[in-house]
Design an enzyme around this catalytic site. Structure first.
Site, PDB file in Angstrom:
ATOM      1  CG  ASP A  31     -12.417  19.310  29.814  1.00 33.48           C
ATOM      2  OD1 ASP A  31     -12.591  20.395  29.488  1.00 33.48           O
ATOM      3  OD2 ASP A  31     -12.888  18.692  29.858  1.00 33.48           O
ATOM      4  CB  THR A 117     -27.953  28.309  28.964  1.00 36.00           C
ATOM      5  OG1 THR A 117     -29.016  27.770  28.433  1.00 36.00           O
ATOM      6  CG2 THR A 117     -28.914  27.904  30.575  1.00 36.00           C
ATOM      7  CE1 TYR A 141     -26.848  23.280  30.634  1.00 38.67           C
ATOM      8  CE2 TYR A 141     -28.580  24.696  29.356  1.00 38.67           C
ATOM      9  CZ  TYR A 141     -27.394  24.051  29.657  1.00 38.67           C
ATOM     10  OH  TYR A 141     -26.130  25.090  29.261  1.00 38.67           O
TER      11      TYR A 141
HETATM   12  N1  UFG Z   1     -33.761  18.607  18.177  1.00 41.98           N
HETATM   13  C1  UFG Z   1     -34.093  17.740  17.016  1.00 41.98           C
HETATM   14  N2  UFG Z   1     -34.093  16.335  16.570  1.00 41.98           N
HETATM   15  C2  UFG Z   1     -32.648  16.272  17.099  1.00 41.98           C
HETATM   16  C3  UFG Z   1     -32.179  17.087  17.749  1.00 41.98           C
HETATM   17  C4  UFG Z   1     -32.367  18.396  17.504  1.00 41.98           C
HETATM   18  O1  UFG Z   1     -35.500  17.905  16.142  1.00 41.98           O
HETATM   19  O2  UFG Z   1     -32.381  15.367  16.619  1.00 41.98           O
HETATM   20  C5  UFG Z   1     -34.739  19.492  17.845  1.00 41.98           C
HETATM   21  C6  UFG Z   1     -34.506  20.368  19.699  1.00 41.98           C
HETATM   22  O3  UFG Z   1     -35.477  19.337  19.732  1.00 41.98           O
HETATM   23  C7  UFG Z   1     -34.665  22.035  20.076  1.00 41.98           C
HETATM   24  C8  UFG Z   1     -34.297  21.836  18.906  1.00 41.98           C
HETATM   25  O4  UFG Z   1     -33.697  21.227  17.714  1.00 41.98           O
HETATM   26  O5  UFG Z   1     -35.697  22.046  19.545  1.00 41.98           O
HETATM   27  C9  UFG Z   1     -32.718  22.363  19.270  1.00 41.98           C
HETATM   28  O6  UFG Z   1     -31.557  20.803  19.610  1.00 41.98           O
HETATM   29  P1  UFG Z   1     -30.423  21.718  19.720  1.00 41.98           P
HETATM   30  O7  UFG Z   1     -30.164  20.165  20.975  1.00 41.98           O
HETATM   31  O8  UFG Z   1     -29.236  21.598  18.920  1.00 41.98           O
HETATM   32  O9  UFG Z   1     -30.225  22.922  21.611  1.00 41.98           O
HETATM   33  P2  UFG Z   1     -31.089  22.871  22.786  1.00 41.98           P
HETATM   34  O10 UFG Z   1     -31.954  23.959  22.242  1.00 41.98           O
HETATM   35  O11 UFG Z   1     -32.204  21.710  23.279  1.00 41.98           O
HETATM   36  O12 UFG Z   1     -30.103  23.561  22.948  1.00 41.98           O
HETATM   37  C10 UFG Z   1     -28.925  23.900  23.024  1.00 41.98           C
HETATM   38  C11 UFG Z   1     -28.068  23.977  24.085  1.00 41.98           C
HETATM   39  C12 UFG Z   1     -27.883  24.236  25.387  1.00 41.98           C
HETATM   40  C13 UFG Z   1     -28.879  25.640  25.895  1.00 41.98           C
HETATM   41  C14 UFG Z   1     -29.597  26.213  24.620  1.00 41.98           C
HETATM   42  C15 UFG Z   1     -29.695  27.444  24.370  1.00 41.98           C
HETATM   43  O13 UFG Z   1     -27.828  22.843  24.493  1.00 41.98           O
HETATM   44  O14 UFG Z   1     -26.642  24.223  26.286  1.00 41.98           O
HETATM   45  O15 UFG Z   1     -29.269  25.469  23.377  1.00 41.98           O
HETATM   46  O16 UFG Z   1     -30.999  27.835  23.619  1.00 41.98           O
HETATM   47  F1  UFG Z   1     -29.143  25.924  26.585  1.00 41.98           F
END
Ligand code: UFG
Length: 332
Positions: A31, A117, A141
């Site tokens: 890492d 993912t 991503y």
């Molecule tokens: N969200 C909000 N407010 C925030 C953060 C997130 O509304 O402050 C929403 C995002 O728009 C999304 C959902 O919550 O709709 C989940 O967002 P996350 O950032 O927690 O996670 P993501 O779905 O964007 O992505 C995560 C991982 C990725 C992975 C993916 C798989 O970061 O690496 O899940 O679904 F690929």
């Protein structure tokens, strides 16, 4: 087996490293600590601080002949960030994975477990998503990981690489109260919400309220990090017995149930007893509306069984960790 765990100082990699050790395997964590934490590496695991772009470092590790398998977690993971700096995602996630695969090839290491993912699927054609459903990422991503999956197929076909590609849906929760999610800066929904409950943030933004979903906010399939980690051990054991001609192991990993952003906030309000202020904000670039996994295949083929399938227990475990460690692992 002796397993090289890239990104083993990170959120999911460290939980898997711990589980491998408990199962009697040896672990070498590799890492660069750009996002991971030295303290997250399990005590009985060896830590080699190095970068995947450093082919020499990889050759030294893999060339020792002692490594039986590689689990590759190290990557940039934020879909939103990938829509601002896609080049960093293709460099870190795609090009570095190729460097790792080349080093494995040179050293004759033939077992590989890849952190893929749900973002591969973009806006999926149907829900829940099955493994062979069409892939069309809506963010860089997802594309950066899809390119690795494509390379893996050719490495399998031409070089006999035995691999598993695990498509994570939304990992959340903590394996133990002293081992949890600590991204810097934190962008993921569950920890962002809990920062508000801890009084460290004043509100959480809801990114988009006009999606074609029942309450207008994005729907995701949240999976407990321990359940996700367990799938890696099952995949590793399956690869141990696989022949060069065995099919690659492709699995979607989620609970098969979707929760909207508003529903996650509501569960967190119940778990924490905090009102958790939200502010409705514009959409975040690249976010698909709905991502829900079918995990029937891994249940059927590897007898994977989630222990914490309900969102409340996932959020509770995250809350225990964040309450005990409001600063995560500290600075290192
Ligand atoms: N969200 C909000 N407010 C925030 C953060 C997130 O509304 O402050 C929403 C995002 O728009 C999304 C959902 O919550 O709709 C989940 O967002 P996350 O950032 O927690 O996670 P993501 O779905 O964007 O992505 C995560 C991982 C990725 C992975 C993916 C798989 O970061 O690496 O899940 O679904 F690929």
């Amino acid at each position: 087996m002796k397993v090289l765990v890239t990104g083993g100082a990170g959120y999911i990699g460290s939980v898997v490293a711990e589980m491998l050790l408990q199962a009697g395997h040896e672990v070498v964590v590799f890492d660069n600590l750009s996002h991971g934490h030295r303290q997250a590496v399990p005590k009985n695991g060896e830590l080699v601080v190095g970068d995947l772009a450093d082919r020499g470092a990889l050759d030294r590790l893999l060339g020792s002949g002692a490594i039986d398998a590689v689990m590759h977690f190290a990557a940039l993971i934020e879909a939103g960030e990938s829509m601002q700096v896609p080049e960093q995602f293709f460099r870190n996630n795609t090009a570095n994975a190729l460097t790792l695969l080349e080093a494995m090839l040179a050293a004759g290491v033939k077992r590989f477990v890849f952190s893929s993912t749900a973002a591969l699927f973009g806006n999926p054609d149907r829900t829940p998503i099955e493994e062979d459903d069409p892939v069309h990422p809506t963010n860089a991503y997802g594309e950066s990981k899809l390119l690795v999956e494509r390379m893996l197929r050719w490495f399998h076909q031409i070089h006999g690489l035995r691999y598993a590609s695990l498509r994570y849906f939304n990992a959340a929760g903590a394996a133990r109260p002293d081992q949890g999610e600590a991204h810097q800066p934190e962008t993921h929904l569950v920890p962002r919400i809990l920062e508000v409950a801890l009084g460290r943030a004043e509100h959480v933004n809801i990114f988009g309220t006009d999606y074609p979903t029942p309450d207008g906010t994005c729907v995701r399939d949240y999976i407990h990090v321990s359940d996700l980690a367990h799938a890696h051990l099952l995949a590793l054991h399956a690869l141990e017995n696989a022949s060069e001609n065995s099919n690659p192991l492709l699995y979607n990993l989620g609970n098969g149930q979707g929760f909207s952003v508003r529903e996650v906030v509501e569960v967190a309000r119940k778990v924490t007893g905090h009102p958790i202020r939200v502010i409705e904000s514009p959409r975040r670039a690249g976010d698909p509306a709905v991502l829900i996994a079918s995990s029937e295949k891994i249940r059927r083929e590897l007898s994977w069984q989630p222990m914490f399938p309900d969102l409340k227990s996932i959020v509770e475990s995250a809350w225990q960790w964040h309450r005990a460690h409001p600063d995560g692992y500290g600075r290192d």
